[in-house]
Design a protein around this motif. Structure first.
Motif, PDB file in Angstrom:
ATOM      1  N   LEU B  11      19.113  -3.138   0.365  1.00  0.00           N
ATOM      2  CA  LEU B  11      17.695  -3.278   0.747  1.00  0.00           C
ATOM      3  C   LEU B  11      16.886  -2.048   0.323  1.00  0.00           C
ATOM      4  O   LEU B  11      15.683  -2.135   0.097  1.00  0.00           O
ATOM      5  CB  LEU B  11      17.564  -3.466   2.262  1.00  0.00           C
ATOM      6  N   LEU B  12      17.585  -0.919   0.229  1.00  0.00           N
ATOM      7  CA  LEU B  12      16.893   0.320  -0.160  1.00  0.00           C
ATOM      8  C   LEU B  12      16.302   0.215  -1.562  1.00  0.00           C
ATOM      9  O   LEU B  12      15.340   0.895  -1.893  1.00  0.00           O
ATOM     10  CB  LEU B  12      17.859   1.506  -0.086  1.00  0.00           C
ATOM     11  N   PHE B  13      16.906  -0.647  -2.375  1.00  0.00           N
ATOM     12  CA  PHE B  13      16.389  -0.797  -3.738  1.00  0.00           C
ATOM     13  C   PHE B  13      14.969  -1.363  -3.749  1.00  0.00           C
ATOM     14  O   PHE B  13      14.256  -1.236  -4.732  1.00  0.00           O
ATOM     15  CB  PHE B  13      17.308  -1.707  -4.555  1.00  0.00           C
ATOM     16  N   PHE B  14      14.601  -2.003  -2.638  1.00  0.00           N
ATOM     17  CA  PHE B  14      13.243  -2.563  -2.589  1.00  0.00           C
ATOM     18  C   PHE B  14      12.196  -1.456  -2.631  1.00  0.00           C
ATOM     19  O   PHE B  14      11.027  -1.726  -2.894  1.00  0.00           O
ATOM     20  CB  PHE B  14      13.062  -3.439  -1.345  1.00  0.00           C
ATOM     21  N   ALA B  15      12.614  -0.220  -2.359  1.00  0.00           N
ATOM     22  CA  ALA B  15      11.669   0.904  -2.447  1.00  0.00           C
ATOM     23  C   ALA B  15      11.177   1.082  -3.884  1.00  0.00           C
ATOM     24  O   ALA B  15      10.145   1.694  -4.122  1.00  0.00           O
ATOM     25  CB  ALA B  15      12.339   2.176  -1.956  1.00  0.00           C
ATOM     26  N   LEU B  16      11.946   0.549  -4.821  1.00  0.00           N
ATOM     27  CA  LEU B  16      11.527   0.666  -6.228  1.00  0.00           C
ATOM     28  C   LEU B  16      10.349  -0.246  -6.542  1.00  0.00           C
ATOM     29  O   LEU B  16       9.642  -0.026  -7.520  1.00  0.00           O
ATOM     30  CB  LEU B  16      12.705   0.300  -7.151  1.00  0.00           C
ATOM     31  N   LEU B  20       7.573   0.526  -9.202  1.00  0.00           N
ATOM     32  CA  LEU B  20       7.481  -0.275 -10.425  1.00  0.00           C
ATOM     33  C   LEU B  20       6.093  -0.893 -10.563  1.00  0.00           C
ATOM     34  O   LEU B  20       5.526  -0.928 -11.663  1.00  0.00           O
ATOM     35  CB  LEU B  20       8.552  -1.374 -10.426  1.00  0.00           C
ATOM     36  N   LEU B  21       5.553  -1.340  -9.437  1.00  0.00           N
ATOM     37  CA  LEU B  21       4.206  -1.926  -9.488  1.00  0.00           C
ATOM     38  C   LEU B  21       3.192  -0.872  -9.926  1.00  0.00           C
ATOM     39  O   LEU B  21       2.298  -1.148 -10.729  1.00  0.00           O
ATOM     40  CB  LEU B  21       3.821  -2.474  -8.114  1.00  0.00           C
ATOM     41  N   HIS B  22       3.388   0.334  -9.374  1.00  0.00           N
ATOM     42  CA  HIS B  22       2.480   1.431  -9.726  1.00  0.00           C
ATOM     43  C   HIS B  22       2.574   1.739 -11.222  1.00  0.00           C
ATOM     44  O   HIS B  22       1.563   1.839 -11.919  1.00  0.00           O
ATOM     45  CB  HIS B  22       2.853   2.663  -8.897  1.00  0.00           C
ATOM     46  N   LEU B  23       3.827   1.847 -11.689  1.00  0.00           N
ATOM     47  CA  LEU B  23       4.027   2.147 -13.113  1.00  0.00           C
ATOM     48  C   LEU B  23       3.503   1.020 -13.984  1.00  0.00           C
ATOM     49  O   LEU B  23       2.907   1.248 -15.033  1.00  0.00           O
ATOM     50  CB  LEU B  23       5.512   2.387 -13.400  1.00  0.00           C
ATOM     51  N   PHE B  24       3.744  -0.193 -13.515  1.00  0.00           N
ATOM     52  CA  PHE B  24       3.289  -1.346 -14.273  1.00  0.00           C
ATOM     53  C   PHE B  24       1.774  -1.327 -14.408  1.00  0.00           C
ATOM     54  O   PHE B  24       1.229  -1.602 -15.462  1.00  0.00           O
ATOM     55  CB  PHE B  24       3.742  -2.623 -13.572  1.00  0.00           C
ATOM     56  N   LYS B  25       1.108  -0.972 -13.298  1.00  0.00           N
ATOM     57  CA  LYS B  25      -0.352  -0.926 -13.310  1.00  0.00           C
ATOM     58  C   LYS B  25      -0.840   0.150 -14.286  1.00  0.00           C
ATOM     59  O   LYS B  25      -1.783  -0.050 -15.042  1.00  0.00           O
ATOM     60  CB  LYS B  25      -0.857  -0.636 -11.896  1.00  0.00           C
ATOM     61  N   LEU B  53      -5.434  11.082  -5.373  1.00  0.00           N
ATOM     62  CA  LEU B  53      -4.785  11.502  -4.128  1.00  0.00           C
ATOM     63  C   LEU B  53      -4.601  10.301  -3.209  1.00  0.00           C
ATOM     64  O   LEU B  53      -3.527  10.086  -2.648  1.00  0.00           O
ATOM     65  CB  LEU B  53      -5.647  12.579  -3.446  1.00  0.00           C
ATOM     66  N   HIS B  54      -5.643   9.486  -3.138  1.00  0.00           N
ATOM     67  CA  HIS B  54      -5.554   8.266  -2.331  1.00  0.00           C
ATOM     68  C   HIS B  54      -4.464   7.355  -2.850  1.00  0.00           C
ATOM     69  O   HIS B  54      -3.686   6.797  -2.085  1.00  0.00           O
ATOM     70  CB  HIS B  54      -6.891   7.513  -2.385  1.00  0.00           C
ATOM     71  N   GLN B  55      -4.441   7.232  -4.187  1.00  0.00           N
ATOM     72  CA  GLN B  55      -3.458   6.320  -4.773  1.00  0.00           C
ATOM     73  C   GLN B  55      -2.046   6.831  -4.559  1.00  0.00           C
ATOM     74  O   GLN B  55      -1.136   6.061  -4.252  1.00  0.00           O
ATOM     75  CB  GLN B  55      -3.750   6.135  -6.265  1.00  0.00           C
ATOM     76  N   TRP B  56      -1.873   8.141  -4.703  1.00  0.00           N
ATOM     77  CA  TRP B  56      -0.542   8.700  -4.473  1.00  0.00           C
ATOM     78  C   TRP B  56      -0.138   8.544  -3.009  1.00  0.00           C
ATOM     79  O   TRP B  56       1.016   8.230  -2.703  1.00  0.00           O
ATOM     80  CB  TRP B  56      -0.510  10.179  -4.864  1.00  0.00           C
ATOM     81  N   LEU B  57      -1.113   8.762  -2.143  1.00  0.00           N
ATOM     82  CA  LEU B  57      -0.822   8.600  -0.717  1.00  0.00           C
ATOM     83  C   LEU B  57      -0.447   7.157  -0.412  1.00  0.00           C
ATOM     84  O   LEU B  57       0.478   6.888   0.356  1.00  0.00           O
ATOM     85  CB  LEU B  57      -2.041   9.006   0.124  1.00  0.00           C
ATOM     86  N   LEU B  58      -1.175   6.242  -1.061  1.00  0.00           N
ATOM     87  CA  LEU B  58      -0.901   4.819  -0.858  1.00  0.00           C
ATOM     88  C   LEU B  58       0.489   4.467  -1.369  1.00  0.00           C
ATOM     89  O   LEU B  58       1.246   3.755  -0.706  1.00  0.00           O
ATOM     90  CB  LEU B  58      -1.968   4.000  -1.601  1.00  0.00           C
ATOM     91  N   LEU B  59       0.821   5.012  -2.534  1.00  0.00           N
ATOM     92  CA  LEU B  59       2.149   4.756  -3.101  1.00  0.00           C
ATOM     93  C   LEU B  59       3.229   5.323  -2.184  1.00  0.00           C
ATOM     94  O   LEU B  59       4.215   4.645  -1.872  1.00  0.00           O
ATOM     95  CB  LEU B  59       2.244   5.379  -4.498  1.00  0.00           C
ATOM     96  N   ALA B  60       3.015   6.561  -1.759  1.00  0.00           N
ATOM     97  CA  ALA B  60       3.998   7.197  -0.871  1.00  0.00           C
ATOM     98  C   ALA B  60       4.133   6.401   0.419  1.00  0.00           C
ATOM     99  O   ALA B  60       5.250   6.169   0.908  1.00  0.00           O
ATOM    100  CB  ALA B  60       3.568   8.628  -0.565  1.00  0.00           C
TER     101      ALA B  60
END
Lengths: 297, 542
Positions: B11-16, B20-25, B53-60
């Protein structure tokens, strides 16, 4: 770009009948600036041409009207000692392809040709210097029509690209100018804020008249982007990824203030500044400019 | 820290996914060549930094949300947690403890298990007593008792007689095994007792057989005694070996009704007394009531289809004079009107009227010659044409393959066939697809016309034996014979667990705080999305 593209006969025919006035054009010859020094309406008759809307009534040859029943304008050979130098920015930033109209590079070359043709037609001396990071090409000032051919050839063959160093070009140029000249500076003036002022200051210091033709494309002026995009600076290669719609308003504000600042600073230095939108046809923009200038003088 | 549901680690792999969505975008971002970043940089630097910063925070926040959600399902458990933490976040693990009460009482097993689990045993501990039935293994019994909802399953047992394979399978079920008691008990047992016949007639010889089993390596000889009240004991002296079975047998004459009680006992000294002897109660018949129902002719008449059975029972009566064979002829109507009580067997020949007595004894129908009666019985029994089309699988019948069908054209051949092919099931038989003799709901039939045969035993010497076993053995069989329950009283070698006394447990279940973190990151995500959207809407001007 081939020769036919920026030697549009229609455009040249238009500009041929126009008149580029330089404030200091007769300075050397008649020792001062006054309205009698209208260039192009000198004592030495050249030829007649048909009246066109916009021509002043006082220049109509009424005698000829009496004979032919048609309105003709008398044209005189100008005998001023105006020397003009076309200083063209050929850096990469001029080469970006816009979605509307011509690229700045293309536009500027047409503009250079048109202006050179106009000046040569007025029997003025015309010189040319193309620059980017360094001086790319230089044609010394000459009144011979053969210069036009050389200019066109130079525009055709000189590869453009690289960064911009206006100051360097001006420093290279100044020793080559023996008389006071009218410098027609054609550029997008992007990334040149301090350098532009410094270069103009130097030119003005040497008592050259400076005309700044500021070329901006539709994209530069409108920033018509919406999505998340990566903007790449064609000169530096630097990139910036951002939601375009986020920055749109800021960009417009930034552009307005930049234009306002540039315009006011240049005007303070006695520079005749004019903004050209490359989405507007060259012919239309140039005629508009020439009329505007003629009215101001 | 340990994970209680570590099997869900993937299930931890779901963290990717958010990464991946971020990178894809980012990958999808349109590349635009512009004249200069000069104008963009004038204000975009600050603005972009804020948006980024917002986007990184959102990703994190998204990554952490997924990670914590995965951890919630993995059920993290903090070992050696501070006392306060373990008090506030106790580890409540639904635990099922099986108590094998074959050797020990459930109370003693409970106490021992709690002691082994430590001072603070799991709070959701549920006990379940199991007793391994005869013929079953510990593994089978435990499997039947599993409900599947427990995350931890314990089994406390002595694990005697449990094979290594069973231990492995128990462990494969995820069980924690707690061996109780000593690893082995010196024991000798008497087991696998059999009585033949199981329901003897008065005066009949009865064979009692069984085996002796010991795990005492020093024991070489044992004496088996058969004890009958008021009689001299019968004794057998046997040479035995440890971990091997040794057969013995006795023969007695059944001369007490209704029960002949015998006890089989060995004289070896051991630690378990319960399995040293076995008491058998043998039901002995002195009276046998048979109703012979035939509407066509009485059973004494050769025209009756019951004639051969009458002869058979007459012959049997002569062999066992002490037994009272009470045989009564009936017509179907008169049987139903009579109130003569319950019979051992009601044998039904040809019927002319509908006849289906209830609760009057076991019934044996012959195949009816009239269509009307056949249909009636079909309806009563829920079968067609005497179950000729009934699936033999449903009735658990022995199937005689079609290739063997020529071998079983008469009853004695059937009997012989069964003796060879299926000695344990001599009664219910089927030839090819046709049931010859079958049972449904306690009703027995034959599609054979037995009246064609001579049952004197001269021509078909085995057939009387078949009938005898059919009437007296098979259907009176009682499976309550005592069997020794602990053939081996030694622990499996696979199980080498020693007594486990755990230290005081200081475990803290982190599921709840992780759930709170999940909720926090959900809210954080919502907040950041709204804030980012507002920043975009207002072109970054806040």
């Amino acid at each position: 770009m081939n020769r036919q593209e920026f030697l549009d006969p229609g455009l040249l025919a238009h500009v041929k009948n126009l008149y580029l006035a330089a404030r200091y054009v007769a300075e050397g010859a008649i020792g001062g600036f006054h309205r009698s020094a209208y260039v192009g309406y000198n004592a030495e008759f050249s030829h007649h041409r048909e009246y066109q809307p916009g021509d002043e009534i006082k220049h109509v040859d009424w005698k000829r009207y009496g004979k032919t029943g048609k309105y003709y304008i008398k044209q005189y050979e100008e005998s001023s000692s105006l020397n003009a130098l076309l200083l063209l920015d050929q850096s990469s930033s001029m080469g970006t392809e816009p979605s509307k109209g011509l690229s700045k590079e293309h536009y500027s070359k047409i503009l250079v040709c048109a202006l050179a043709y106009l000046l040569l037609h007025q029997r003025d001396g015309v010189g040319y210097l193309g620059f980017a990071k360094d001086v790319l090409s230089f044609l010394p000032i000459s009144t011979k029509m053969t210069l036009f051919g050389e200019l066109v050839k130079s525009l055709e063959t000189t590869p453009s690209g690289g960064g911009t160093s206006l100051l360097h070009a001006v420093k290279e140029l100044l020793p080559r100018l023996k008389k006071k000249c009218m410098i027609l500076l054609i550029s997008d003036f992007l990334d040149l804020e301090d350098e532009l002022m410094e270069a103009v200051r130097m030119l003005r210091f040497h008592r050259h008249e400076v005309l700044a033709f500021h070329l901006l494309s539709f994209e530069d002026l409108q920033f018509p982007y919406q999505d998340f995009s990566t903007f790449i600076d064609v000169e530096t290669g630097k990139s910036l990824s951002i939601e375009a719609r986020v920055i749109q308003k800021q960009y417009q504000e930034s552009l307005d203030s930049y234009l306002k600042e540039t315009c006011s600073k240049l005007q303070e230095l006695g520079v005749d500044y004019h903004l050209f939108d490359t989405s507007i046809p060259v012919e239309k923009a140039l005629i508009h400019y020439l009329y505007k200038r003629s009215r101001h003088l | 820290m340990s994970l209680l549901q570590s099997q869900y680690w993937y299930l931890l792999f779901f963290a990717l996914v958010p990464i991946l969505l971020h990178l894809f975008k980012r990958q999808k971002a349109r590349k635009i060549h512009i004249s200069s970043l000069y104008l963009l940089h004038r204000k975009a630097r600050v603005l972009n930094r804020r948006i980024k910063l917002h986007q990184w925070l959102l990703l994190a926040s998204r990554i952490l949300l997924v990670v914590f959600l995965a951890f919630y399902f993995l059920r993290p458990l903090l070992k050696d947690a501070p006392a306060l933490l373990s008090k506030w976040l106790p580890h409540r693990e639904p635990t099922l403890a099986f108590l094998d009460t074959r050797w020990d009482s459930s109370d003693s097993l409970r106490q021992e298990l709690i002691q082994r689990l430590g001072k603070t045993p799991t709070q959701d501990l549920r006990f379940k007593e199991i007793f391994v039935n005869k013929g079953q293994t510990l593994l089978q019994t435990v499997r039947e008792g599993l409900s599947g909802s427990e995350s931890r399953i314990l089994l406390i047992s002595r694990f005697y007689s449990t094979t290594n394979g069973e231990i492995k399978e128990l462990r494969a079920l995820g069980m924690e095994l707690f061996p109780a008691g000593p690893p082995r008990i010196i024991n000798t047992i008497v087991s696998e007792l059999k009585i033949t016949p199981q329901n003897p007639l008065l005066g009949e010889n009865v064979d009692i057989s069984g085996v002796v089993h010991t795990i005492d390596p020093s024991l070489e000889k044992v004496e088996i005694s058969l004890l009958r009240p008021g009689r001299d004991p019968q004794k057998r002296s046997l040479q035995i070996k440890a971990k091997q079975t040794t057969d013995f047998s006795f023969s007695i004459q059944a001369d007490r009704t209704p029960l002949e009680v015998v006890e089989v006992r060995h004289d070896a000294l051991d630690e378990v007394e319960e399995d040293d002897s076995a008491t058998l109660e043998i039901p002995v018949r002195s009276k046998f009531r048979i109703a012979l129902v035939d509407d066509k002719a009485p059973s004494e008449s050769k025209r009756s289809r019951l004639y051969f059975l009458r002869k058979f029972f007459d012959g049997l009566n002569q062999s066992f004079p002490k037994i009272n064979f009470e045989m009564t002829n009936f017509q179907s109507a008169s049987f139903l009107q009579s109130s003569t009580g319950v019979y051992d067997w009601i044998l039904v020949g040809d019927l002319s009227t509908q006849f289906f007595p209830r609760n009057r004894g076991k019934i044996f129908f012959f195949w009816q010659k009239t269509e009307r009666m056949r249909r009636f019985l079909d309806e009563k029994l829920g079968m067609r044409s005497y179950a000729l089309e009934t699936n033999s699988q449903d009735l658990n019948l022995l199937t005689i393959p079609a290739s063997d069908r020529p071998l079983v054209s008469n009853p004695w051949q059937v009997h012989r066939y069964l003796q060879v092919k299926a000695p344990q099931s001599t009664a219910l038989i089927q030839g090819g697809r046709d049931p010859l003799l079958l049972e449904s709901n306690g009703i027995f039939f034959s599609s054979f016309d037995f009246s064609e045969y001579d049952f004197s035993g001269i021509f078909d010497p085995y057939f009387p034996i078949f009938l005898y076993r059919f009437f007296f053995e098979r259907w009176d069989r009682d499976d309550t014979l005592p069997q020794a329950s602990f053939p081996i009283t030694e622990r499996s070698t696979e199980l080498s667990l020693e007594s486990r006394i755990e230290e005081e447990k200081t475990e803290a279940d982190l599921s709840f705080p992780i759930l709170l973190l999940v909720l926090f990151f959900c809210l954080a995500e919502l907040y950041l999305i709204l804030k980012l959207e507002r920043a975009i809407q207002s072109n970054g001007v806040e």
